[in-house]
Design a protein around this motif. Structure first.
Motif, mmCIF file in Angstrom:
data_model
loop_
_atom_site.group_PDB
_atom_site.id
_atom_site.type_symbol
_atom_site.label_atom_id
_atom_site.label_comp_id
_atom_site.label_asym_id
_atom_site.label_seq_id
_atom_site.Cartn_x
_atom_site.Cartn_y
_atom_site.Cartn_z
ATOM 1 N N GLU A 99 1.077 -1.628 0.044
ATOM 2 C CA GLU A 99 -0.143 -0.070 0.200
ATOM 3 C C GLU A 99 0.729 1.106 0.316
ATOM 4 O O GLU A 99 0.248 2.627 -0.886
ATOM 5 N N GLY A 100 1.554 1.425 0.775
ATOM 6 C CA GLY A 100 2.641 2.661 1.457
ATOM 7 C C GLY A 100 3.696 2.372 -0.130
ATOM 8 O O GLY A 100 3.974 3.742 -0.952
ATOM 9 N N ALA A 101 3.578 1.555 -0.967
ATOM 10 C CA ALA A 101 4.870 1.686 -2.748
ATOM 11 C C ALA A 101 3.248 1.673 -3.181
ATOM 12 O O ALA A 101 3.891 3.054 -4.211
ATOM 13 N N ILE A 102 2.289 1.633 -3.585
ATOM 14 C CA ILE A 102 1.857 2.139 -4.630
ATOM 15 C C ILE A 102 1.121 3.065 -4.146
ATOM 16 O O ILE A 102 0.626 3.909 -5.442
ATOM 17 N N ALA A 103 1.215 4.016 -2.963
ATOM 18 C CA ALA A 103 0.330 5.138 -3.066
ATOM 19 C C ALA A 103 1.758 6.119 -3.322
ATOM 20 O O ALA A 103 0.890 7.044 -3.942
ATOM 21 N N THR A 104 2.756 6.136 -3.108
ATOM 22 C CA THR A 104 4.115 6.097 -3.970
ATOM 23 C C THR A 104 4.169 6.831 -5.241
ATOM 24 O O THR A 104 4.219 7.646 -5.777
ATOM 25 N N ALA A 105 3.361 5.518 -6.145
ATOM 26 C CA ALA A 105 3.682 5.661 -7.495
ATOM 27 C C ALA A 105 2.847 6.651 -8.092
ATOM 28 O O ALA A 105 1.934 7.280 -8.860
ATOM 29 N N ALA A 106 1.541 6.699 -7.089
ATOM 30 C CA ALA A 106 -0.167 7.603 -7.633
ATOM 31 C C ALA A 106 0.488 8.485 -7.833
ATOM 32 O O ALA A 106 -0.036 9.431 -8.523
ATOM 33 N N LYS A 107 1.375 8.856 -6.375
ATOM 34 C CA LYS A 107 1.591 10.262 -6.065
ATOM 35 C C LYS A 107 2.502 10.867 -7.123
ATOM 36 O O LYS A 107 2.195 11.809 -7.974
ATOM 37 N N LEU A 108 3.366 10.007 -7.848
ATOM 38 C CA LEU A 108 3.897 10.353 -9.070
ATOM 39 C C LEU A 108 3.718 10.218 -10.749
ATOM 40 O O LEU A 108 3.442 11.527 -11.206
ATOM 41 N N LYS A 109 2.525 9.581 -10.455
ATOM 42 C CA LYS A 109 1.460 9.164 -12.056
ATOM 43 C C LYS A 109 0.799 8.626 -11.818
ATOM 44 O O LYS A 109 0.513 7.368 -11.742
ATOM 45 N N SER A 110 -0.693 9.019 -11.593
ATOM 46 C CA SER A 110 -1.621 8.166 -10.972
ATOM 47 C C SER A 110 -2.607 7.719 -12.479
ATOM 48 O O SER A 110 -3.316 6.377 -11.814
ATOM 49 N N GLY A 111 -2.027 8.263 -13.464
ATOM 50 C CA GLY A 111 -3.074 7.682 -14.618
ATOM 51 C C GLY A 111 -1.939 6.448 -15.256
ATOM 52 O O GLY A 111 -2.694 5.790 -16.656
ATOM 53 N N ASP A 112 -0.937 6.089 -15.054
ATOM 54 C CA ASP A 112 -0.312 4.943 -15.441
ATOM 55 C C ASP A 112 -0.984 3.797 -15.700
ATOM 56 O O ASP A 112 -1.388 3.188 -14.363
ATOM 57 N N ASP A 113 -0.796 3.350 -16.712
ATOM 58 C CA ASP A 113 -1.485 1.686 -16.657
ATOM 59 C C ASP A 113 -0.920 0.648 -15.720
ATOM 60 O O ASP A 113 -1.218 -0.254 -14.653
ATOM 61 N N ALA A 114 0.509 0.503 -15.465
ATOM 62 C CA ALA A 114 1.215 0.219 -14.592
ATOM 63 C C ALA A 114 1.039 0.370 -13.188
ATOM 64 O O ALA A 114 0.680 -0.572 -12.596
ATOM 65 N N VAL A 115 1.081 1.746 -12.838
ATOM 66 C CA VAL A 115 0.126 1.511 -11.235
ATOM 67 C C VAL A 115 -1.379 1.537 -10.771
ATOM 68 O O VAL A 115 -1.123 1.197 -9.776
ATOM 69 N N LEU A 116 -2.004 1.588 -11.908
ATOM 70 C CA LEU A 116 -3.782 1.316 -11.960
ATOM 71 C C LEU A 116 -3.439 -0.056 -11.620
ATOM 72 O O LEU A 116 -4.232 -0.587 -11.260
ATOM 73 N N THR A 117 -2.788 -1.040 -12.196
ATOM 74 C CA THR A 117 -2.615 -1.987 -12.771
ATOM 75 C C THR A 117 -1.967 -3.339 -10.499
ATOM 76 O O THR A 117 -2.902 -3.491 -10.282
ATOM 77 N N GLY A 118 -0.972 -2.417 -10.657
ATOM 78 C CA GLY A 118 -0.814 -2.401 -9.210
ATOM 79 C C GLY A 118 -1.667 -1.709 -7.870
ATOM 80 O O GLY A 118 -1.855 -2.723 -7.136
ATOM 81 N N GLN A 119 -2.763 -1.341 -8.578
ATOM 82 C CA GLN A 119 -3.673 -0.986 -7.438
ATOM 83 C C GLN A 119 -4.545 -2.255 -7.406
ATOM 84 O O GLN A 119 -5.805 -2.098 -6.180
#
Length: 400
Positions: free
Chosen positions: A80-100
């Motif tokens: 949760e902490g790692a993906i929250a950091t990713a989302a802050k950097l680029k929330s609409g990226d497909d890899a970030v959304l897949t991680g979420q």
């Protein structure tokens, strides 16, 4: 439950030092010593490049895998902490959304997993990993047609072990054991890592076991351990075959090793039932402690507790958990859990519609067939119960 095992992405990670490899190339044509690989853990890379949002998403997914592989739910909090950091950097990226989406699925929030996976596919229609999460989540929500479409898309984009495993499960759920076996054989043929080979062989064993062929199942579990001796599910498979063959002392010795390595609720329930079968006392203390750990990590799992309470606790509590699970995730297993809880609570007439739903697709699951037969018998219907099914070991018939 088998589909939850599929979520792990199949490649088991040996340690948390996730490593990235890169190679240097010399511009000179003069003979030089062979370049050595440069290794860097993913965590080290993220310290050096904290803006790498895809790296953070990858780390989150690896933490989710570790939670499933080790049975340690604290990895979900790290994810949760790692993906929250990713989302802050680029929330609409497909890899970030897949991680979420993967994290939501790991916590059994399958509706959220579908929503996030679909957003990932809107951002990148060629994301095979997102289709995998989508297939898993739709299966858990009871949308088998939607799951099959997602599997087909994944197969078209990236045929391989992960896609073949999901195709196998989809075939099994509709009663096509031949197709399920074929896809697992394709997965075994395609696999190159020892863990993936073991995974495919293990589920070939599970198919055999739930078809009543204990000897063939035992053979596949042994082959899985030959490929990857540390593969605990295959060791649990050997414990099951020993218990179902009446070798209870051997089974309990194996279960001691299994739960020491991987104290998942499924294995703890199997161990407890085998102890009862052997005339011993079942100690559910660790199982209940695991429930609290998973709850604290944000994992919602009413299914396990519906099944446990129906067989070993309070039927009224089982009904409560089963209704909650079915309301969120109306899949075949949740329907069966609700049917059985209602039956154990003395309500076979109310149970029967759910038992019918659980068996409506042709899935040849011996536990579901047994539950429906007992419910129909309670209603005065002439139905035969499978003589080969051992009702004292119901957890062993569930998918781990």
């Amino acid at each position: 439950m088998r589909s939850l095992a599929v979520f792990a992405g199949l490649a088991l990670l040996g340690a948390m030092a996730f490593t990235i490899f890169s190679f240097s190339a010399s511009p000179s044509r003069q003979p030089v010593a062979q370049a050595k690989p440069f290794t860097e853990t993913l965590q080290e890379r993220l310290k050096r490049l904290p803006g790498d949002y895809r790296g953070w998403a990858q780390l989150s997914s690896q933490y989710v895998d570790q939670a499933r592989i080790t049975g340690d739910p604290s990895y979900y909090t790290k994810a949760e902490g790692a993906i929250a950091t990713a989302a802050k950097l680029k929330s609409g990226d497909d890899a970030v959304l897949t991680g979420q989406a993967a994290l939501a699925a790991g916590r059994h929030e399958f509706a959220d997993a579908v929503r996030l996976a679909e957003r990932a596919l809107d951002a990148n229609p060629y994301g095979a990993a997102a289709y995998g999460v989508l297939a898993d989540a739709k299966t858990q929500l009871g949308d088998l047609r939607g799951a099959q479409r997602a599997v087909d898309e994944m197969m078209g984009l990236r045929p391989g072990v992960a896609a073949f495993a999901r195709a196998s499960y989809a075939a099994e759920l509709r009663g096509d054991l031949g197709g399920a076996r074929k896809y697992l054989e394709m997965a075994e043929s395609d696999a190159w890592s020892p863990a993936d080979v073991a995974y495919a062989r293990y589920y070939l064993g599970e198919l055999a076991l739930h078809s009543g062929d204990v000897a063939t199942a035992a053979g596949w579990y042994a082959k899985a351990l030959q490929a990857y001796p540390a593969y605990t599910p295959a060791l649990a498979g050997q414990a099951r075959t020993a218990a179902l063959s009446g070798r209870l002392t051997e089974a309990l010795t194996l279960y001691d090793t299994v739960v020491e390595r991987l104290p998942l609720p499924q294995y703890l329930m199997e161990q407890g039932e085998t102890r009862l079968k052997a005339g011993q006392t079942a100690d559910w203390t660790l199982l209940k402690a695991q429930r609290e750990l998973f709850r604290a990590a944000g994992v919602r799992d009413d299914l396990t507790w519906a099944e446990f309470e129906a067989d070993h606790g309070d039927p009224a509590t089982a009904v409560k958990h089963a209704r909650a699970e079915y309301a969120r995730n109306p899949n075949l297993v949740a329907a069966d859990a609700l049917a059985w809880a209602l039956f154990k609570a003395g309500k076979p007439a109310e149970a029967l519609p759910y038992a019918k739903k659980a068996t409506a697709t042709g899935w040849r699951n011996p536990l579901l067939k047994y539950h429906r037969a007992k419910i129909e018998q309670a209603l005065g219907r002439s139905v035969k119960v499978d003589a080969g099914f051992d009702p004292t070991l119901p957890a062993l018939a569930r998918f781990s």
